[in-house]
Enzyme design. Structure first.
Site, PDB file in Angstrom:
ATOM      1  N   ILE A  18       0.721  -3.463   6.500  1.00 29.89           N
ATOM      2  CA  ILE A  18       2.018  -2.853   6.196  1.00 29.89           C
ATOM      3  C   ILE A  18       2.117  -2.379   4.754  1.00 29.89           C
ATOM      4  CG2 ILE A  18       3.286  -4.086   7.981  1.00 29.89           C
ATOM      5  CD1 ILE A  18       4.172  -6.111   5.920  1.00 29.89           C
ATOM      6  N   GLY A  19       1.085  -2.618   3.934  1.00 29.47           N
ATOM      7  CA  GLY A  19       1.172  -2.145   2.554  1.00 29.47           C
ATOM      8  C   GLY A  19      -0.038  -2.569   1.754  1.00 29.47           C
ATOM      9  N   GLY A  21      -1.327  -3.100  -2.660  1.00 26.23           N
ATOM     10  CA  GLY A  21      -0.992  -3.074  -4.079  1.00 26.23           C
ATOM     11  C   GLY A  21      -2.256  -3.087  -4.910  1.00 26.23           C
ATOM     12  N   GLY A  22      -2.112  -3.299  -6.214  1.00 26.86           N
ATOM     13  CA  GLY A  22      -3.265  -3.272  -7.101  1.00 26.86           C
ATOM     14  C   GLY A  22      -4.210  -4.433  -6.866  1.00 26.86           C
ATOM     15  N   MET A  23      -3.676  -5.595  -6.449  1.00 26.15           N
ATOM     16  CA  MET A  23      -4.514  -6.780  -6.306  1.00 26.15           C
ATOM     17  C   MET A  23      -4.667  -7.248  -4.868  1.00 26.15           C
ATOM     18  SD  MET A  23      -3.335  -9.153  -9.499  1.00 26.15           S
ATOM     19  CE  MET A  23      -1.634  -9.189  -8.921  1.00 26.15           C
ATOM     20  N   VAL A  26      -1.215  -6.189   2.125  1.00 24.75           N
ATOM     21  CA  VAL A  26      -0.149  -6.945   2.784  1.00 24.75           C
ATOM     22  C   VAL A  26      -0.198  -6.673   4.280  1.00 24.75           C
ATOM     23  CG1 VAL A  26       2.305  -7.453   2.842  1.00 24.75           C
ATOM     24  CG2 VAL A  26       1.254  -6.699   0.709  1.00 24.75           C
ATOM     25  N   ASP A 135       6.955  -9.285 -14.128  1.00 26.88           N
ATOM     26  CA  ASP A 135       6.666  -7.939 -13.598  1.00 26.88           C
ATOM     27  C   ASP A 135       7.860  -7.418 -12.808  1.00 26.88           C
ATOM     28  OD1 ASP A 135       5.149  -5.662 -13.251  1.00 26.88           O
ATOM     29  OD2 ASP A 135       4.067  -6.422 -11.505  1.00 26.88           O
TER      30      ASP A 135
END
Length: 687
Positions: A18-19, A21-23, A26, A135
């Site tokens: 579903i997604g 990111g940088g690290m 998901v 963040d």
């Protein structure tokens, strides 16, 4: 990348991605132990071998798991399974604040203030447990479909800060506090600064500081005054502008002391928008504008120099000296804070003494008092040669091999992206910015790219396969799949009839593949509905075009008189007059019969629906769900219509049933997306 159906930690079944990111990536997953859907954040491969980072990641995730608050995405579990490091979190259906701002341009004052209050409450709860987010940005704030605002990714920022910041820093530096970009100590006031920048973006539609590089933006956080938000939003209330300005003071001492103070002023601003109650720091008239000093600049420049060997894989220094242009360097060096001016005064005496020593040495040198000294005559000069290092060849190596190659060499490496390559397999270095054999100064950084695999892919033949099989195969290869449907006498319902591009065609990666899926043969027949849960009479009415055969069977779970099974599946096309058998429950042999509703008359709901969050003025669909005689019943009350909100309902429900749930959808593209569901009440009306 995890595959659909994979079980992690012996309890979490991967449903789909579903997604990313940088690290981490998901995934939506099913927790079979607690029978619920969750969001599972899985660390990317490049971070799994960094034991220091992994330990920090686990520690911070476990600390975040202790947070429970309505405005925080709760962490349920953290663990590792066969090298897969994961965090299990609450699954929130909704949209990020960043996407919401992008859709609306900028938010209304009331909406922005409400979101800021909810974010502040979540951060306040975290701060009370000694947890700093570090963040805070719109990308880490989610607005759920029911309008609840939740902050996510607690603890991950702190784990990341134990290493150099990863390449997704460009998205975070817009919201980073001056002390963060300087590399100093961060506390709850850093979160307050980031919240202020986020609130600025909500009411103006833009961030206050922009630049072509991370360093350009970071320096603006340190020394530039931001454009007042009223320049972009002239009707912004005076009190809200002061709140933003107080949150974003460059000095931590001039900001709010705590999130509770922020919340109090935000709530006050809703009552008294133009009030002068915000206690903003007043600058001393004799005080000069704060400009970044040489000491701060050197701290920024030396971020990478502190570890001059090898930069961690896929990570880069937050601010690289090579990214500073000459103009920025000159501007920075020109400014001195009052503290530095005092230091310079004291240092002047020391420098003077040093100059005298140098002069003495120089005189000794030119007069030849020491043979073989600094120099033999005035024309000879002492020069210090800068150490130069030959760049090794990284192309064709894995990232681990590249790290080992430059280890202890005096130069570093930095990942800057991927590109297709027919020569090198996916994950192999296919490009380095500085050619092998070139001489570079010590502590230089060599940028490299990884191969994303072959630039073209052969499209497989999926005709005749089921839609699910075809989609899974094509998605796994990196394609985007588009589905259309048509009637077909050659393929059964659900099978792929045609594909475009055709099988064996050479196409670029991530190409869109159009599939036409069969709905079966089209003829003058009848589509079998589901009658399970209906009464026998209602089922016969629904199946009127067919020959209905009724059989009875005792059941401990299905109430007497309800249909518990049917011989033809829902959605099947059959000829009119085809025989269908329905099984009707006679109830438990020893249980008291379940009472049925005997109410009559007309039962109406006339509630008013407010405008749902995220509504884009498209056509809507409404569905009504009620529990009738112990069984759920659902019906579509509106489909494909455009309405104006607030909207007056006029719904007729089941006789005698007071409660119901209304599901509201909006047509986005070719699919209906749920905007929310609402509990509603019915009352009997006179006829």
């Amino acid at each position: 990348m995890l595959k659909t159906g994979m079980i992690v930690g012996e309890r979490y079944e991967v449903v789909g991605k579903i997604g990313a990111g940088g690290m981490a990536n998901v995934y939506k997953a099913k927790d079979h132990k607690l029978n619920r859907f969750v969001a599972m954040k899985v660390l990317k491969q490049e971070f799994r071998e960094d034991t220091t980072f992994i330990n920090k990641f686990k520690t911070e995730a476990q600390a975040a798991a202790g947070l429970t608050h309505p405005n925080i995405v709760n962490v349920f579990d953290v663990g590792e399974d066969d090298g897969i490091h994961y965090i299990v979190m609450e699954l929130v259906e909704g949209i990020t604040l960043k996407d919401y701002i992008s859709k609306k341009g900028k938010l209304s004052v009331k909406e922005a203030t409400s979101i800021a209050i909810q974010v502040s409450m979540g951060l306040e709860a975290a701060h009370s447990h000694g947890i700093i987010h570090r963040d805070v940005k719109p990308q880490n704030i989610i607005i759920s479909t029911d309008g609840k605002v939740k902050v996510t990714d607690f603890g991950i920022a702190r784990a990341a800060s134990s290493n150099t910041i990863s390449s997704n820093v460009m998205g975070s530096v817009h919201y980073s506090s001056p002390e963060q970009v300087r590399g100093g100590y961060s506390d709850e006031k850093s979160d307050i600064y980031s919240l202020g920048i986020t609130l600025y973006e909500m009411v103006t539609g833009k961030v206050p500081f922009e630049g072509e590089t991370t360093v350009a933006i970071a320096i603006k956080h340190l020394q530039d005054e931001m454009v007042p938000p009223t320049v972009y939003t002239p009707d912004l209330p005076h009190s809200l502008e002061l709140i933003i300005l107080k949150c974003t003071q460059k000095s931590v001492d001039k900001r709010y002391a705590s999130m509770s103070e922020v919340i109090a002023d935000l709530k006050h601003s809703l009552i008294d928008p133009n009030g002068d109650f915000v206690q903003l720091y007043t600058m001393d008239p004799t005080e000069k504008t704060m400009v970044i000093g040489e000491q701060d600049l050197q701290q920024i420049k030396q971020k990478r120099a502190e570890a001059p060997g090898v930069t961690n894989r896929r990570q880069e220094a937050f601010i690289n000296e090579n990214e500073l242009d000459d103009d920025e360097d000159d501007d920075v060096k020109g400014g001195l804070t009052r503290v530095l001016e005092k230091a310079m005064m004291i240092g002047g005496f020391i420098v003077g003494a040093l100059i005298i020593v140098v002069l003495i040495v120089y005189i000794v040198n030119v007069t030849g008092l020491f043979k073989g000294g600094i120099g033999k005559n005035s024309t000879e000069q002492n020069t210090v040669e800068e150490k130069m290092i030959e760049v090794p060849n990284l192309v064709g190596k894995t990232e681990d091999e590249a790290v080992e190659t430059v280890k202890n060499s005096g130069i570093g490496i930095r990942y800057v992206g991927e590109e297709p390559s027919d020569e090198y397999d996916k994950g192999i270095i296919c490009y380095q910015e500085t050619e092998a054999g070139t001489k570079v100064p010590e502590n230089s950084t060599i940028n490299y790219k990884l191969s994303s695999g072959t630039a073209v892919i052969t499209v497989p033949d999926v005709t005749g396969k089921t839609q699910g099989e075809a989609e899974a195969m094509l998605t796994e290869m990196g394609f985007t799949v588009n589905i259309s449907k048509s009637y077909s006498t050659d393929y059964e319902a659900g099978q792929v009839v045609t594909q475009e591009p055709a099988a064996n065609t050479q196409v670029k990666a991530a190409e869109r593949i159009n599939l036409e899926v069969s709905m079966g043969a089209q003829y003058d027949g009848f589509t079998v509905p589901s009658v399970v849960g209906m009464s026998e009479a209602d089922a016969k009415n629904a199946l009127a075009p067919l020959d209905v055969v009724v059989q009875s069977e005792a059941s401990e779970t299905v109430p007497t008189g309800q249909v518990m099974a049917q011989s033809l599946a829902e959605g099947v096309y059959v000829d009119k007059g085809t025989t269908i058998t329905i099984t009707v429950s006679t109830g438990s042999t020893d249980a008291t019969p379940t009472p049925t509703t005997t109410a009559t008359g007309t039962w109406k709901c006339t509630q008013v629906l407010d405008t749902p969050i995220g509504y884009q003025n498209g056509v809507v669909k409404m569905e009504l769900a009620q529990i009738v005689n112990g069984s759920p019943q659902a019906s579509t009350v509106m489909d494909g219509k455009q309405v104006e909100f607030p909207y007056q309902l006029d719904l007729t429900g089941a006789p005698g049933v007071e409660d119901g749930t209304l599901y509201l959808y909006e047509l986005i593209g070719s699919d209906y997306v749920e905007l929310g569901h609402y509990p509603i009440k019915f009352e009997q009306v006179e006829e």
